[in-house]
Design a protein around this motif. Structure first.
Motif, PDB file in Angstrom:
ATOM      1  N   MET A   1       0.857  -1.174   0.000  1.00  0.00           N
ATOM      2  CA  MET A   1       0.000   0.000   0.000  1.00  0.00           C
ATOM      3  C   MET A   1       0.903   1.236   0.000  1.00  0.00           C
ATOM      4  O   MET A   1       1.395   1.658   1.054  1.00  0.00           O
ATOM      5  N   ALA A   2       1.124   1.783  -1.173  1.00  0.00           N
ATOM      6  CA  ALA A   2       2.118   2.851  -1.334  1.00  0.00           C
ATOM      7  C   ALA A   2       1.807   4.074  -0.483  1.00  0.00           C
ATOM      8  O   ALA A   2       2.713   4.730   0.040  1.00  0.00           O
ATOM      9  N   LYS A   3       0.530   4.394  -0.334  1.00  0.00           N
ATOM     10  CA  LYS A   3       0.154   5.596   0.427  1.00  0.00           C
ATOM     11  C   LYS A   3       0.563   5.458   1.896  1.00  0.00           C
ATOM     12  O   LYS A   3       0.995   6.425   2.523  1.00  0.00           O
ATOM     13  N   VAL A   4       0.419   4.263   2.435  1.00  0.00           N
ATOM     14  CA  VAL A   4       0.800   4.039   3.834  1.00  0.00           C
ATOM     15  C   VAL A   4       2.314   4.187   3.974  1.00  0.00           C
ATOM     16  O   VAL A   4       2.818   4.777   4.932  1.00  0.00           O
ATOM     17  N   GLU A   5       3.031   3.678   2.997  1.00  0.00           N
ATOM     18  CA  GLU A   5       4.493   3.793   3.021  1.00  0.00           C
ATOM     19  C   GLU A   5       4.901   5.267   2.958  1.00  0.00           C
ATOM     20  O   GLU A   5       5.770   5.721   3.691  1.00  0.00           O
ATOM     21  N   GLU A   6       4.221   6.008   2.089  1.00  0.00           N
ATOM     22  CA  GLU A   6       4.536   7.436   1.926  1.00  0.00           C
ATOM     23  C   GLU A   6       4.222   8.216   3.205  1.00  0.00           C
ATOM     24  O   GLU A   6       5.040   9.010   3.681  1.00  0.00           O
ATOM     25  N   LEU A   7       3.048   7.989   3.780  1.00  0.00           N
ATOM     26  CA  LEU A   7       2.637   8.745   4.968  1.00  0.00           C
ATOM     27  C   LEU A   7       3.448   8.372   6.204  1.00  0.00           C
ATOM     28  O   LEU A   7       3.756   9.220   7.034  1.00  0.00           O
ATOM     29  N   SER A   8       3.777   7.097   6.329  1.00  0.00           N
ATOM     30  CA  SER A   8       4.493   6.651   7.534  1.00  0.00           C
ATOM     31  C   SER A   8       5.999   6.836   7.415  1.00  0.00           C
ATOM     32  O   SER A   8       6.699   6.994   8.417  1.00  0.00           O
ATOM     33  N   GLY A   9       6.494   6.795   6.192  1.00  0.00           N
ATOM     34  CA  GLY A   9       7.942   6.880   5.993  1.00  0.00           C
ATOM     35  C   GLY A   9       8.651   5.586   6.364  1.00  0.00           C
ATOM     36  O   GLY A   9       9.879   5.544   6.438  1.00  0.00           O
ATOM     37  N   GLU A  10       7.888   4.528   6.599  1.00  0.00           N
ATOM     38  CA  GLU A  10       8.469   3.252   7.010  1.00  0.00           C
ATOM     39  C   GLU A  10       8.636   2.299   5.828  1.00  0.00           C
ATOM     40  O   GLU A  10       7.847   2.359   4.875  1.00  0.00           O
ATOM     41  N   ASN A  11       9.645   1.447   5.932  1.00  0.00           N
ATOM     42  CA  ASN A  11       9.814   0.391   4.937  1.00  0.00           C
ATOM     43  C   ASN A  11       8.943  -0.796   5.347  1.00  0.00           C
ATOM     44  O   ASN A  11       9.331  -1.595   6.202  1.00  0.00           O
ATOM     45  N   LEU A  12       7.769  -0.881   4.765  1.00  0.00           N
ATOM     46  CA  LEU A  12       6.790  -1.887   5.177  1.00  0.00           C
ATOM     47  C   LEU A  12       7.262  -3.309   4.893  1.00  0.00           C
ATOM     48  O   LEU A  12       6.843  -4.253   5.545  1.00  0.00           O
ATOM     49  N   TYR A  13       8.132  -3.440   3.924  1.00  0.00           N
ATOM     50  CA  TYR A  13       8.559  -4.783   3.512  1.00  0.00           C
ATOM     51  C   TYR A  13       9.739  -5.300   4.326  1.00  0.00           C
ATOM     52  O   TYR A  13      10.222  -6.404   4.098  1.00  0.00           O
ATOM     53  N   ALA A  14      10.160  -4.504   5.304  1.00  0.00           N
ATOM     54  CA  ALA A  14      11.218  -4.984   6.205  1.00  0.00           C
ATOM     55  C   ALA A  14      10.656  -6.025   7.165  1.00  0.00           C
ATOM     56  O   ALA A  14      11.377  -6.883   7.664  1.00  0.00           O
ATOM     57  N   CYS A  15       9.352  -5.954   7.402  1.00  0.00           N
ATOM     58  CA  CYS A  15       8.717  -6.869   8.367  1.00  0.00           C
ATOM     59  C   CYS A  15       8.724  -8.298   7.832  1.00  0.00           C
ATOM     60  O   CYS A  15       8.331  -8.546   6.705  1.00  0.00           O
ATOM     61  N   TYR A  16       9.184  -9.226   8.660  1.00  0.00           N
ATOM     62  CA  TYR A  16       9.176 -10.639   8.251  1.00  0.00           C
ATOM     63  C   TYR A  16       8.321 -11.488   9.194  1.00  0.00           C
ATOM     64  O   TYR A  16       8.521 -12.685   9.320  1.00  0.00           O
ATOM     65  N   GLN A  17       7.350 -10.830   9.853  1.00  0.00           N
ATOM     66  CA  GLN A  17       6.323 -11.537  10.622  1.00  0.00           C
ATOM     67  C   GLN A  17       6.874 -12.372  11.776  1.00  0.00           C
ATOM     68  O   GLN A  17       6.415 -13.497  12.008  1.00  0.00           O
ATOM     69  N   CYS A  18       7.817 -11.818  12.516  1.00  0.00           N
ATOM     70  CA  CYS A  18       8.323 -12.564  13.672  1.00  0.00           C
ATOM     71  C   CYS A  18       7.327 -12.538  14.829  1.00  0.00           C
ATOM     72  O   CYS A  18       7.361 -13.394  15.702  1.00  0.00           O
ATOM     73  N   GLY A  19       6.471 -11.507  14.859  1.00  0.00           N
ATOM     74  CA  GLY A  19       5.433 -11.436  15.887  1.00  0.00           C
ATOM     75  C   GLY A  19       5.848 -10.796  17.202  1.00  0.00           C
ATOM     76  O   GLY A  19       5.063 -10.742  18.145  1.00  0.00           O
ATOM     77  N   LYS A  20       7.098 -10.313  17.284  1.00  0.00           N
ATOM     78  CA  LYS A  20       7.542  -9.725  18.557  1.00  0.00           C
ATOM     79  C   LYS A  20       6.752  -8.471  18.915  1.00  0.00           C
ATOM     80  O   LYS A  20       6.553  -8.164  20.085  1.00  0.00           O
ATOM     81  N   CYS A  21       6.316  -7.755  17.906  1.00  0.00           N
ATOM     82  CA  CYS A  21       5.526  -6.539  18.170  1.00  0.00           C
ATOM     83  C   CYS A  21       4.216  -6.909  18.853  1.00  0.00           C
ATOM     84  O   CYS A  21       3.832  -6.310  19.860  1.00  0.00           O
TER      85      CYS A  21
END
Ligand code: SF4
Ligand code: SF4
Length: 116
Positions: A1-21
């Motif tokens: 979702m490009a808009k979320v990436e743009e607004l948050s400034g975060e690299n969304l694809y860095a997440c690899y679903q470890c679940g620690k969050c």
């Protein structure tokens, strides 16, 4: 979702679903989607994430960012999702549903979520 990436400034694809969050989120019990599940739907550009309660429950406490091995700031992603919903004229938060007697800071935080 490009808009979320743009607004948050975060690299969304860095997440690899470890679940620690999700494991460290004190508000996860009140969310319909866990923080990592929100991330996954955003990665998949699944717009159903926009109707999730999770971004409105998120208190931006940053516990997830501290725990994330990839440094993903989920609070910023949650904020971006709230902004996208607010821009449609909708809100996931109803002030009149907030019970009386909640701490003042909670009310301030809730009101800020209404500011696009
Ligand atoms: S802690 Fe970070 S890498 Fe792990 S699931 Fe959460 S956002 Fe993804
Ligand atoms: S910032 Fe939001 S998602 Fe992250 S731990 Fe706090 S309440 Fe949970």
């Amino acid at each position: 979702m490009a808009k979320v990436e743009e607004l948050s400034g975060e690299n969304l694809y860095a997440c690899y679903q470890c679940g620690k969050c999700a494991a460290g989120c004190l508000f996860a019990d009140h969310m319909d989607l866990l923080p990592n599940q929100v991330l996954r739907l955003v990665q998949l550009s699944d717009e159903s994430v926009l109707s999730s309660r999770a971004p409105w429950v998120c208190a931006s406490c940053l516990a997830c960012e501290v725990r994330c091995p990839k440094g993903v700031d989920i609070a910023k992603v949650m904020e971006a999702l709230r902004l996208l919903v607010l821009r449609t004229g909708e809100t996931g938060l109803r002030l009149w549903e907030i019970p009386s007697g909640v701490p003042q800071i909670a009310l301030v935080g809730a009101t800020r979520k209404h500011t696009p």
